[in-house]
Design an enzyme around this catalytic site. Structure first.
Site, PDB file in Angstrom:
ATOM      1  N   HIS A 181      16.003 -17.605 -22.438  1.00 27.68           N
ATOM      2  CA  HIS A 181      14.936 -16.631 -22.177  1.00 27.68           C
ATOM      3  C   HIS A 181      15.438 -15.613 -21.167  1.00 27.68           C
ATOM      4  O   HIS A 181      16.228 -15.948 -20.286  1.00 27.68           O
ATOM      5  CB  HIS A 181      13.702 -17.349 -21.607  1.00 27.68           C
ATOM      6  CG  HIS A 181      12.459 -16.538 -21.714  1.00 27.68           C
ATOM      7  ND1 HIS A 181      12.141 -15.568 -20.793  1.00 27.68           N
ATOM      8  CD2 HIS A 181      11.500 -16.513 -22.655  1.00 27.68           C
ATOM      9  CE1 HIS A 181      10.997 -15.006 -21.141  1.00 27.68           C
ATOM     10  NE2 HIS A 181      10.589 -15.545 -22.271  1.00 27.68           N
TER      11      HIS A 181
ATOM     12  N   ASP B 126       9.086 -21.083 -28.496  1.00 27.09           N
ATOM     13  CA  ASP B 126       9.314 -21.036 -29.953  1.00 27.09           C
ATOM     14  C   ASP B 126       9.941 -22.304 -30.488  1.00 27.09           C
ATOM     15  O   ASP B 126       9.951 -22.538 -31.691  1.00 27.09           O
ATOM     16  CB  ASP B 126      10.212 -19.836 -30.273  1.00 27.09           C
ATOM     17  CG  ASP B 126       9.536 -18.557 -29.852  1.00 27.09           C
ATOM     18  OD1 ASP B 126       9.966 -17.955 -28.855  1.00 27.09           O
ATOM     19  OD2 ASP B 126       8.519 -18.208 -30.484  1.00 27.09           O
TER      20      ASP B 126
HETATM   21  C1  SDX Z   1      10.314 -14.834 -26.745  1.00 25.89           C
HETATM   22  O1  SDX Z   1      10.446 -11.627 -23.035  1.00 25.89           O
HETATM   23  C2  SDX Z   1       9.588 -12.519 -23.291  1.00 25.89           C
HETATM   24  O2  SDX Z   1       8.754 -12.874 -22.468  1.00 25.89           O
HETATM   25  C3  SDX Z   1       9.649 -13.063 -24.686  1.00 25.89           C
HETATM   26  C4  SDX Z   1       8.684 -14.189 -25.018  1.00 25.89           C
HETATM   27  C5  SDX Z   1       7.247 -13.719 -24.920  1.00 25.89           C
HETATM   28  O3  SDX Z   1       6.350 -14.580 -24.777  1.00 25.89           O
HETATM   29  O4  SDX Z   1       7.014 -12.488 -25.123  1.00 25.89           O
HETATM   30  O5  SDX Z   1       8.848 -15.266 -24.113  1.00 25.89           O
HETATM   31  C6  SDX Z   1       8.877 -14.710 -26.423  1.00 25.89           C
HETATM   32  O6  SDX Z   1      10.857 -13.907 -27.271  1.00 25.89           O
HETATM   33  C7  SDX Z   1      11.066 -16.087 -26.310  1.00 25.89           C
HETATM   34  C8  SDX Z   1      12.581 -15.996 -26.647  1.00 25.89           C
HETATM   35  C9  SDX Z   1      12.717 -16.325 -28.143  1.00 25.89           C
HETATM   36  N1  SDX Z   1      14.101 -16.037 -28.593  1.00 25.89           N
HETATM   37  C10 SDX Z   1      14.924 -17.031 -28.968  1.00 25.89           C
HETATM   38  O7  SDX Z   1      14.658 -18.239 -28.846  1.00 25.89           O
HETATM   39  C11 SDX Z   1      16.222 -16.556 -29.598  1.00 25.89           C
HETATM   40  C12 SDX Z   1      17.404 -17.314 -28.953  1.00 25.89           C
HETATM   41  N2  SDX Z   1      17.501 -16.871 -27.550  1.00 25.89           N
HETATM   42  C13 SDX Z   1      18.483 -15.811 -27.276  1.00 25.89           C
HETATM   43  O8  SDX Z   1      18.483 -14.807 -28.286  1.00 25.89           O
HETATM   44  C14 SDX Z   1      18.342 -15.305 -25.839  1.00 25.89           C
HETATM   45  O9  SDX Z   1      18.218 -16.393 -25.033  1.00 25.89           O
HETATM   46  C15 SDX Z   1      17.255 -14.331 -25.459  1.00 25.89           C
HETATM   47  C16 SDX Z   1      17.248 -13.130 -26.345  1.00 25.89           C
HETATM   48  C17 SDX Z   1      15.903 -14.982 -25.496  1.00 25.89           C
HETATM   49  C18 SDX Z   1      17.566 -13.869 -24.043  1.00 25.89           C
HETATM   50  O10 SDX Z   1      18.743 -13.133 -24.140  1.00 25.89           O
HETATM   51  P1  SDX Z   1      19.523 -12.726 -22.828  1.00 25.89           P
HETATM   52  O11 SDX Z   1      18.582 -12.100 -21.855  1.00 25.89           O
HETATM   53  O12 SDX Z   1      20.749 -11.974 -23.196  1.00 25.89           O
HETATM   54  O13 SDX Z   1      19.918 -14.152 -22.281  1.00 25.89           O
HETATM   55  P2  SDX Z   1      20.759 -14.379 -21.021  1.00 25.89           P
HETATM   56  O14 SDX Z   1      21.242 -13.112 -20.412  1.00 25.89           O
HETATM   57  O15 SDX Z   1      19.980 -15.312 -20.157  1.00 25.89           O
HETATM   58  O16 SDX Z   1      22.039 -15.149 -21.624  1.00 25.89           O
HETATM   59  C19 SDX Z   1      22.848 -15.815 -20.699  1.00 25.89           C
HETATM   60  C20 SDX Z   1      24.014 -16.331 -21.504  1.00 25.89           C
HETATM   61  C21 SDX Z   1      24.692 -15.296 -22.375  1.00 25.89           C
HETATM   62  O17 SDX Z   1      26.053 -15.707 -22.451  1.00 25.89           O
HETATM   63  P3  SDX Z   1      27.116 -14.882 -21.492  1.00 25.89           P
HETATM   64  O18 SDX Z   1      27.106 -13.449 -21.967  1.00 25.89           O
HETATM   65  O19 SDX Z   1      26.610 -15.047 -20.065  1.00 25.89           O
HETATM   66  O20 SDX Z   1      28.424 -15.595 -21.746  1.00 25.89           O
HETATM   67  O21 SDX Z   1      23.579 -17.371 -22.412  1.00 25.89           O
HETATM   68  C22 SDX Z   1      23.898 -17.001 -23.749  1.00 25.89           C
HETATM   69  C23 SDX Z   1      24.100 -15.498 -23.744  1.00 25.89           C
HETATM   70  O22 SDX Z   1      25.011 -15.153 -24.772  1.00 25.89           O
HETATM   71  N3  SDX Z   1      22.741 -17.379 -24.541  1.00 25.89           N
HETATM   72  C24 SDX Z   1      22.757 -18.268 -25.531  1.00 25.89           C
HETATM   73  C25 SDX Z   1      21.428 -18.346 -25.989  1.00 25.89           C
HETATM   74  N4  SDX Z   1      20.664 -17.523 -25.276  1.00 25.89           N
HETATM   75  C26 SDX Z   1      21.475 -16.911 -24.381  1.00 25.89           C
HETATM   76  N5  SDX Z   1      23.759 -19.005 -26.080  1.00 25.89           N
HETATM   77  C27 SDX Z   1      23.409 -19.822 -27.104  1.00 25.89           C
HETATM   78  N6  SDX Z   1      22.154 -19.974 -27.591  1.00 25.89           N
HETATM   79  C28 SDX Z   1      21.151 -19.241 -27.058  1.00 25.89           C
HETATM   80  N7  SDX Z   1      19.921 -19.367 -27.538  1.00 25.89           N
END
Ligand code: SDX
Length: 434
Positions: free
Chosen positions: A311, A369
Site C-alpha cells: 500500500h 483487497d
Molecule cells: C487500494 O491509496 C489508497 O488508499 C488505495 C486504497 C483505497 O482504499 O483507496 O487503499 C485501495 O488501492 C489498495 C491497494 C490495492 N493494490 C494492490 O493490492 C496491487 C498490488 N500492490 C502494489 O501494486 C503496490 O503495493 C501499490 C500500488 C498498492 C503501492 O505501490 P507503491 O506505492 O509503489 O508501493 P511502495 O512504494 O510501498 O513499494 C515499495 C517496494 C517497491 O519495490 P522497490 O522499488 O522499493 O524495490 O515494494 C514493491 C515495490 O516494487 N512492492 C511490491 C508490491 N507492492 C510494492 N512487490 C511485490 N508485490 C507487491 N504487491
C-alpha cells in the site's frame, strides 16, 4: 469548510543563491506540511513529486490514515469501531456531515436515501445499449457519467441544496446501478429497489432475486455486505478520490466527477486489485505453487506483483484487512464453504508473505483487497463485480471529499506543472527534406 491548518514556523530554501522563507503548516494530527504556494513566484522553480508520495494536495477533515500504526479514522472514529457498531448509512451521514447522527437525524437521512434509490425509467433503456458481456465497470462508468443527462436539476455545484440532492442521489442510486450492471451481464430482468429494506439488503435483493423467486439475505450476509461498504467508504486522497477532486476543481457536475473516480478506481493497482487478487489466487491454484509466485513477486525484472499486498500509505497491516478477514470467515462459515481452496491458498500466502524478509523489509502487508475478493466470491458475485462494489461504497467518500473541495475557500482549479525534457523550439522540416 473553514481552513484550520495552523502556521507552526518557517522553512528556509536556498536555491540559485537566493534564500526564501516558506511557512510550515500543521494539522490536528499527522506530518506538518511546507506551504509552497509562493515558491514559483518567489524562486522561479517547481517542486517535482511524481505519484505525489510527499505532497499534500489539500486540507481535509474527513479521513485520516496513520500508515505506520495501521490506523484509519473516519471523522476521528476508528474504522473497526464503526464497522462493528454502525450501519453504512450511519457512516455515510458521518462522512458527509462530520458528526454521528442522532436517532432522528439517522431516521430522516435513511428515509431520504431509501426514496432516492429508483432510477429514471429511460436509464433502463440506456443499459440495453451495452453488450451483455461488457465489463460491469464499463457499464458503471458510462451510466454514472450519463446521470447528468437525467438529473440536470441538481448539477449546479454552487448551490448547496443541489449539492446535497446530488449527494443523496449518488449514494442511493449506486446500488441500483450496480445491481443492474450485474443483472444485465447475466441476462436476468432488473429488480426494482424496495423502500422497506435497509441499504445492504436492498442491494443484495436487487442482485439475487428473480421474478420467479424472491431473495431475502440472511442477517449475517446483509451485515457482512453493510460492513464491506463501510470498510470501502473513504480513504484520504487516494488515486480515485484525487481524480474526483481534480475533475471537480474545474466546476464539472458531480455525476461527471464520480464517473471520473470510477474510471480511476478500475485500475488493478487501485480498486481493481480485489478482482486481480482473486484471479491471482486462482492462477496460483494450490499451496505448493506459492513459493514460485513469491519468487516472481520479488524479481525486479518480473512485472508480477502479489495483488492484495502492499500500500502507498500503510506500512503496517491495513486495519480494514483485519475486519475484512473476520467478515470473510463469518461469511464462509454462514455459507458452509470453510474449505474454500482459494481461502487455503490465501491463508498460506499471507503466512508466508508475513514471514518473508522481502515483504517484511518493504513493509508489504495484506490490504483490504486481499480478503474482499474471497468474501464477495463466496457471496455469489462474479469476479468482475468486485470493483463495482468497491465503487458503490467509495461513492460516499468521493461525494464527501468533492463537497469539501467545493466548500474549501482556498480551492482553485487544479493545474500541476512539469519538468520539460523534450525538444526545445525548432523549425518545421518539409516532408521532402526528412
Ligand atoms: C487500494 O491509496 C489508497 O488508499 C488505495 C486504497 C483505497 O482504499 O483507496 O487503499 C485501495 O488501492 C489498495 C491497494 C490495492 N493494490 C494492490 O493490492 C496491487 C498490488 N500492490 C502494489 O501494486 C503496490 O503495493 C501499490 C500500488 C498498492 C503501492 O505501490 P507503491 O506505492 O509503489 O508501493 P511502495 O512504494 O510501498 O513499494 C515499495 C517496494 C517497491 O519495490 P522497490 O522499488 O522499493 O524495490 O515494494 C514493491 C515495490 O516494487 N512492492 C511490491 C508490491 N507492492 C510494492 N512487490 C511485490 N508485490 C507487491 N504487491
Amino acid at each position: 469548510m473553514e481552513n484550520k491548518a495552523k502556521e507552526k514556523g518557517t522553512a528556509q530554501l536556498t536555491i540559485n543563491g537566493k534564500t526564501i522563507d516558506l511557512p510550515i503548516l500543521g494539522g490536528t494530527v499527522g506530518p506538518d506540511v511546507i506551504d509552497i504556494r509562493t515558491l514559483y513566484k518567489n524562486a522561479g522553480v517547481f517542486t517535482f513529486d511524481p505519484g505525489f508520495t510527499s505532497t499534500a494536495s489539500c486540507e481535509s477533515q474527513i479521513t485520516y490514515i496513520d500508515g505506520g500504526e495501521g490506523t484509519l479514522l473516519y471523522r476521528g472514529y476508528p474504522i473497526d469501531q464503526l464497522a462493528d457498531n454502525a450501519s453504512f448509512v450511519e457512516v455515510a451521514y458521518l462522512l458527509l456531515n462530520g458528526e454521528l447522527p442522532t436517532a432522528q437525524q439517522l431516521e430522516d437521512f435513511d428515509w431520504t436515501i431509501r426514496r432516492h434509490t429508483m432510477l429514471h425509467d429511460q436509464i433502463d433503456q440506456f443499459f440495453r445499449g451495452f453488450r451483455r458481456d461488457a465489463h460491469p465497470m464499463a457499464i458503471m462508468v458510462g451510466t454514472v457519467g450519463a446521470l447528468a443527462a437525467f438529473y440536470h436539476d441538481s448539477t449546479d455545484v454552487n448551490d448547496p441544496e443541489a449539492r446535497m440532492i446530488s449527494a443523496h442521489r449518488m449514494i442511493a442510486k449506486m446500488p441500483t446501478i450496480a445491481a443492474r450492471a450485474y443483472k444485465y451481464s447475466v441476462g436476468q430482468p432488473f429488480i426494482s429497489p424496495r423502500n422497506d429494506l435497509d441499504y445492504a439488503s436492498n442491494f443484495l435483493r436487487m442482485c439475487f432475486a428473480v421474478p420467479a423467486e424472491d431473495y431475502e439475505p440472511s442477517p449475517t450476509l446483509a451485515r457482512a455486505m453493510d460492513k464491506i461498504f463501510t470498510l470501502h467508504a473513504d480513504h484520504e486522497q487516494n488515486a480515485s478520490t484525487s481524480t474526483v477532486r481534480l475533475a471537480g476543481s474545474s466546476g464539472a457536475n458531480p455525476f461527471a466527477c464520480i464517473a471520473a473516480g470510477i474510471a480511476s478506481l478500475w485500475g488493478p493497482a487501485h480498486g481493481g486489485a480485489n478482482e486481480a487478487a482473486l484471479n491471482m489466487l486462482r492462477e496460483i491454484g494450490s499451496v505448493d505453487q506459492i513459493p514460485e509466485y513469491v519468487k516472481r513477486a520479488k524479481d525486479k525484472d518480473d512485472p508480477f506483483r502479489l495483488m492484495g499486498f502492499g500500500h502507498r500509505v500503510y506500512k503496517n497491516y491495513d486495519p480494514r484487512a483485519k475486519v475484512m478477514r473476520e467478515t470473510c470467515h463469518a461469511v464462509l462459515d454462514e455459507l458452509g464453504v470453510k474449505n474454500d481452496p482459494l481461502l487455503a491458498v490465501a491463508m498460506e500466502l499471507e503466512k508466508i508473505a508475513l514471514e518473508d524478509d522481502y515483504f517484511v523489509e518493504k513493509k508489504l502487508y495484506p490490504n483490504i483487497d486481499f480478503y474482499s475478493g474471497i468474501t464477495l466470491k463466496a457471496m455469489g458475485f462474479p469476479t468482475e463485480m468486485f470493483t463495482v462494489l468497491f465503487a458503490l461504497a467509495r461513492t460516499t467518500g468521493w461525494i464527501a471529499q468533492w463537497s469539501e473541495m467545493i466548500e474549501d475557500p482556498s480551492q482553485k482549479i487544479g493545474r500541476p506543472r512539469q519538468v520539460f525534457t523534450g525538444d526545445t523550439a525548432r523549425d518545421y522540416v518539409p516532408i521532402t527534406k526528412r
